[in-house]
Design an enzyme around this catalytic site. Structure first.
Site, PDB file in Angstrom:
ATOM      1  N   LYS A  13       0.835  -1.209   0.000  1.00  0.00           N
ATOM      2  CA  LYS A  13       0.000   0.000   0.000  1.00  0.00           C
ATOM      3  C   LYS A  13       0.871   1.261   0.000  1.00  0.00           C
ATOM      4  O   LYS A  13       0.653   2.169  -0.791  1.00  0.00           O
ATOM      5  CB  LYS A  13      -0.931   0.017   1.220  1.00  0.00           C
ATOM      6  CG  LYS A  13      -1.909  -1.142   1.257  1.00  0.00           C
ATOM      7  CD  LYS A  13      -2.818  -1.078   2.460  1.00  0.00           C
ATOM      8  CE  LYS A  13      -2.087  -1.171   3.779  1.00  0.00           C
ATOM      9  NZ  LYS A  13      -1.372  -2.427   4.013  1.00  0.00           N
ATOM     10  N   ARG A  88      -9.976   0.541   9.237  1.00  0.00           N
ATOM     11  CA  ARG A  88      -9.394  -0.772   9.505  1.00  0.00           C
ATOM     12  C   ARG A  88     -10.444  -1.765  10.016  1.00  0.00           C
ATOM     13  O   ARG A  88     -10.124  -2.916  10.286  1.00  0.00           O
ATOM     14  CB  ARG A  88      -8.324  -0.579  10.582  1.00  0.00           C
ATOM     15  CG  ARG A  88      -7.139  -1.495  10.510  1.00  0.00           C
ATOM     16  CD  ARG A  88      -6.026  -0.958   9.766  1.00  0.00           C
ATOM     17  NE  ARG A  88      -4.760  -1.612  10.059  1.00  0.00           N
ATOM     18  CZ  ARG A  88      -3.622  -1.053   9.745  1.00  0.00           C
ATOM     19  NH1 ARG A  88      -3.578   0.135   9.182  1.00  0.00           N
ATOM     20  NH2 ARG A  88      -2.486  -1.686   9.970  1.00  0.00           N
ATOM     21  N   ARG A 127      11.414  -5.472   5.106  1.00  0.00           N
ATOM     22  CA  ARG A 127      11.216  -4.010   4.950  1.00  0.00           C
ATOM     23  C   ARG A 127      12.187  -3.235   5.850  1.00  0.00           C
ATOM     24  O   ARG A 127      12.398  -3.570   7.008  1.00  0.00           O
ATOM     25  CB  ARG A 127       9.777  -3.645   5.321  1.00  0.00           C
ATOM     26  CG  ARG A 127       9.546  -2.134   5.380  1.00  0.00           C
ATOM     27  CD  ARG A 127       8.094  -1.761   5.307  1.00  0.00           C
ATOM     28  NE  ARG A 127       7.258  -2.441   6.292  1.00  0.00           N
ATOM     29  CZ  ARG A 127       5.932  -2.456   6.242  1.00  0.00           C
ATOM     30  NH1 ARG A 127       5.289  -1.830   5.270  1.00  0.00           N
ATOM     31  NH2 ARG A 127       5.230  -3.106   7.163  1.00  0.00           N
ATOM     32  N   ARG A 160      11.096  -1.611  11.520  1.00  0.00           N
ATOM     33  CA  ARG A 160      10.015  -1.256  12.443  1.00  0.00           C
ATOM     34  C   ARG A 160       9.905  -2.324  13.529  1.00  0.00           C
ATOM     35  O   ARG A 160      10.054  -3.513  13.239  1.00  0.00           O
ATOM     36  CB  ARG A 160       8.680  -1.183  11.672  1.00  0.00           C
ATOM     37  CG  ARG A 160       8.462   0.127  10.951  1.00  0.00           C
ATOM     38  CD  ARG A 160       7.311   0.103   9.990  1.00  0.00           C
ATOM     39  NE  ARG A 160       6.074  -0.496  10.466  1.00  0.00           N
ATOM     40  CZ  ARG A 160       4.945  -0.544   9.763  1.00  0.00           C
ATOM     41  NH1 ARG A 160       4.898  -0.020   8.542  1.00  0.00           N
ATOM     42  NH2 ARG A 160       3.857  -1.097  10.253  1.00  0.00           N
ATOM     43  N   ARG A 171      -0.456  -9.489  12.862  1.00  0.00           N
ATOM     44  CA  ARG A 171      -1.085  -8.372  12.140  1.00  0.00           C
ATOM     45  C   ARG A 171      -1.923  -8.874  10.966  1.00  0.00           C
ATOM     46  O   ARG A 171      -2.989  -8.331  10.669  1.00  0.00           O
ATOM     47  CB  ARG A 171      -0.006  -7.393  11.653  1.00  0.00           C
ATOM     48  CG  ARG A 171       0.564  -6.567  12.807  1.00  0.00           C
ATOM     49  CD  ARG A 171       1.915  -5.967  12.476  1.00  0.00           C
ATOM     50  NE  ARG A 171       1.887  -5.080  11.345  1.00  0.00           N
ATOM     51  CZ  ARG A 171       2.952  -4.808  10.579  1.00  0.00           C
ATOM     52  NH1 ARG A 171       4.120  -5.376  10.823  1.00  0.00           N
ATOM     53  NH2 ARG A 171       2.842  -3.984   9.576  1.00  0.00           N
TER      54      ARG A 171
HETATM   55  P1  ADP Z   1       2.245  -1.853   3.192  1.00  0.00           P
HETATM   56  O1  ADP Z   1       2.202  -0.337   3.179  1.00  0.00           O
HETATM   57  O2  ADP Z   1       1.068  -2.457   2.501  1.00  0.00           O
HETATM   58  O3  ADP Z   1       2.475  -2.424   4.558  1.00  0.00           O
HETATM   59  P2  ADP Z   1       4.818  -1.504   1.777  1.00  0.00           P
HETATM   60  O4  ADP Z   1       4.466  -0.690   0.576  1.00  0.00           O
HETATM   61  O5  ADP Z   1       5.527  -0.808   2.893  1.00  0.00           O
HETATM   62  O6  ADP Z   1       3.510  -2.287   2.319  1.00  0.00           O
HETATM   63  O7  ADP Z   1       5.670  -2.752   1.266  1.00  0.00           O
HETATM   64  C1  ADP Z   1       6.197  -3.727   2.171  1.00  0.00           C
HETATM   65  C2  ADP Z   1       7.599  -4.115   1.697  1.00  0.00           C
HETATM   66  O8  ADP Z   1       7.509  -4.832   0.473  1.00  0.00           O
HETATM   67  C3  ADP Z   1       8.529  -2.942   1.448  1.00  0.00           C
HETATM   68  O9  ADP Z   1       9.830  -3.311   1.862  1.00  0.00           O
HETATM   69  C4  ADP Z   1       8.458  -2.724  -0.083  1.00  0.00           C
HETATM   70  O10 ADP Z   1       9.677  -2.216  -0.584  1.00  0.00           O
HETATM   71  C5  ADP Z   1       8.183  -4.141  -0.586  1.00  0.00           C
HETATM   72  N1  ADP Z   1       7.236  -4.178  -1.718  1.00  0.00           N
HETATM   73  C6  ADP Z   1       6.072  -3.480  -1.825  1.00  0.00           C
HETATM   74  N2  ADP Z   1       5.418  -3.791  -2.963  1.00  0.00           N
HETATM   75  C7  ADP Z   1       6.182  -4.729  -3.573  1.00  0.00           C
HETATM   76  C8  ADP Z   1       6.046  -5.469  -4.802  1.00  0.00           C
HETATM   77  N3  ADP Z   1       4.974  -5.310  -5.597  1.00  0.00           N
HETATM   78  N4  ADP Z   1       7.026  -6.349  -5.131  1.00  0.00           N
HETATM   79  C9  ADP Z   1       8.087  -6.517  -4.336  1.00  0.00           C
HETATM   80  N5  ADP Z   1       8.283  -5.863  -3.166  1.00  0.00           N
HETATM   81  C10 ADP Z   1       7.350  -4.981  -2.794  1.00  0.00           C
HETATM   82  P1  AMP Z   2       0.452   0.370   9.262  1.00  0.00           P
HETATM   83  O1  AMP Z   2       1.529   1.400   9.137  1.00  0.00           O
HETATM   84  O2  AMP Z   2      -0.783   0.709   8.465  1.00  0.00           O
HETATM   85  O3  AMP Z   2       0.950  -1.029   9.030  1.00  0.00           O
HETATM   86  O4  AMP Z   2      -0.058   0.424  10.787  1.00  0.00           O
HETATM   87  C1  AMP Z   2       0.816   0.100  11.855  1.00  0.00           C
HETATM   88  C2  AMP Z   2       0.014  -0.089  13.122  1.00  0.00           C
HETATM   89  O5  AMP Z   2      -0.638   1.146  13.499  1.00  0.00           O
HETATM   90  C3  AMP Z   2      -1.129  -1.116  13.067  1.00  0.00           C
HETATM   91  O6  AMP Z   2      -0.664  -2.450  13.260  1.00  0.00           O
HETATM   92  C4  AMP Z   2      -2.022  -0.633  14.202  1.00  0.00           C
HETATM   93  O7  AMP Z   2      -1.500  -0.995  15.478  1.00  0.00           O
HETATM   94  C5  AMP Z   2      -1.917   0.889  14.083  1.00  0.00           C
HETATM   95  N1  AMP Z   2      -2.947   1.444  13.176  1.00  0.00           N
HETATM   96  C6  AMP Z   2      -2.741   2.040  11.965  1.00  0.00           C
HETATM   97  N2  AMP Z   2      -3.909   2.416  11.428  1.00  0.00           N
HETATM   98  C7  AMP Z   2      -4.883   2.041  12.294  1.00  0.00           C
HETATM   99  C8  AMP Z   2      -6.305   2.126  12.300  1.00  0.00           C
HETATM  100  N3  AMP Z   2      -6.985   2.671  11.273  1.00  0.00           N
HETATM  101  N4  AMP Z   2      -6.977   1.631  13.377  1.00  0.00           N
HETATM  102  C9  AMP Z   2      -6.330   1.086  14.416  1.00  0.00           C
HETATM  103  N5  AMP Z   2      -4.992   0.947  14.461  1.00  0.00           N
HETATM  104  C10 AMP Z   2      -4.263   1.420  13.424  1.00  0.00           C
END
Ligand code: ADP
Ligand code: AMP
Length: 213
Positions: A13, A88, A127, A160, A171
């Site tokens: 995302k 969420r 990541r 993270r 998660r």
């Molecule tokens: P989200 O926001 O859904 O948690 P991220 O965009 O942060 O996911 O992506 C999670 C990890 O996977 C990051 O390290 C990113 O660089 C990698 N990543 C994201 N999309 C892809 C993809 N389509 N192919 C390979 N790696 C990806």
């Molecule tokens: P994310 O960066 O979206 O992966 O979110 C990291 C963490 O933040 C999640 O695992 C939750 O603990 C908290 N969080 C983010 N967005 C929400 C939401 N809309 N409602 C509740 N918790 C959230």
């Protein structure tokens, strides 16, 4: 344009959000990013949510909705905004719909990016994020030029606290139980567009941008 990015943790995302912002100039509002900023700055909100986030649980709807609506009430980017990580659960989605209706706004598209669970775990575990500017990398899929150092600003890359495999699995379970019912919720109102997040970032984006044009 009002967009919602929906999908399990690690689906990509944030990576799609960056490309959408570059092209469509919408404001990216990530509740996860806002919470992490508050944790870093040790604000009252940050202290309240730190342990919950580290465990991979959801922050309360009350705190989250308040934070989002306060952010949205100040929002005035001409191109619109994109919510990432919010709503969420159904409760948050209903609260958002109510807020949008009261403010005469409508969701343009809900962008669902999904991927297989083994892909999600591999992406979350690999990541790395810049401590300073938040740029996101992946140790294998998207490595920085110099290991551990951000290409953009030269600061240190960190993992993270909730990006270890055990918390990642928790998660994903939280997503399956509480967030995935939103797929039906938005599909019923005809606002959902699905994308296969297993594909490369650029391939996924090509589909996303076509759906927005
Ligand atoms: P989200 O926001 O859904 O948690 P991220 O965009 O942060 O996911 O992506 C999670 C990890 O996977 C990051 O390290 C990113 O660089 C990698 N990543 C994201 N999309 C892809 C993809 N389509 N192919 C390979 N790696 C990806
Ligand atoms: P994310 O960066 O979206 O992966 O979110 C990291 C963490 O933040 C999640 O695992 C939750 O603990 C908290 N969080 C983010 N967005 C929400 C939401 N809309 N409602 C509740 N918790 C959230």
């Amino acid at each position: 344009m009002i967009l919602i990015l929906l999908g399990p943790p690690g689906a990509g995302k944030g990576s799609q959000a960056k490309l959408i912002v570059d092209e469509f100039k919408v404001n990216h509002i990530s509740t996860g990013d806002i919470f992490r900023k508050n944790i870093k700055e040790e604000t009252d909100l940050g202290l309240k949510v730190k342990d919950i986030i580290a465990k991979g649980e959801l922050v309360s709807d009350e705190l989250t909705n308040e934070l989002v609506f306060e952010t949205l009430s100040k929002e005035n980017t001409p191109a619109g905004f994109m919510l990432d990580g919010y709503p969420r659960n159904i409760n948050q989605a209903k609260a958002l719909d109510k807020w949008l209706e009261e403010n005469n706004k409508e969701v343009t598209e809900v962008i669902l990016v999904d991927a297989d669970v083994n892909v999600l775990i591999e992406r979350i575990s690999g990541r790395r994020v810049c401590k300073n500017c938040g740029a996101t990398y992946h140790v294998k899929n998207l490595p920085p030029k110099v290991e551990g150092i951000c290409d953009v600003c030269g600061n240190e890359l960190v993992q993270r606290p909730d990006d270890n495999e055990e918390t990642a699995r928790d998660r994903i379970e939280v997503y399956n139980e509480q967030t995935s019912p939103l797929i039906d919720y938005y599909e019923k109102s005809g606002r959902l567009a699905r994308f296969d997040g297993n594909e490369d970032i650029d391939v996924v984006y090509e589909h996303v941008r076509n759906s927005l044009k």
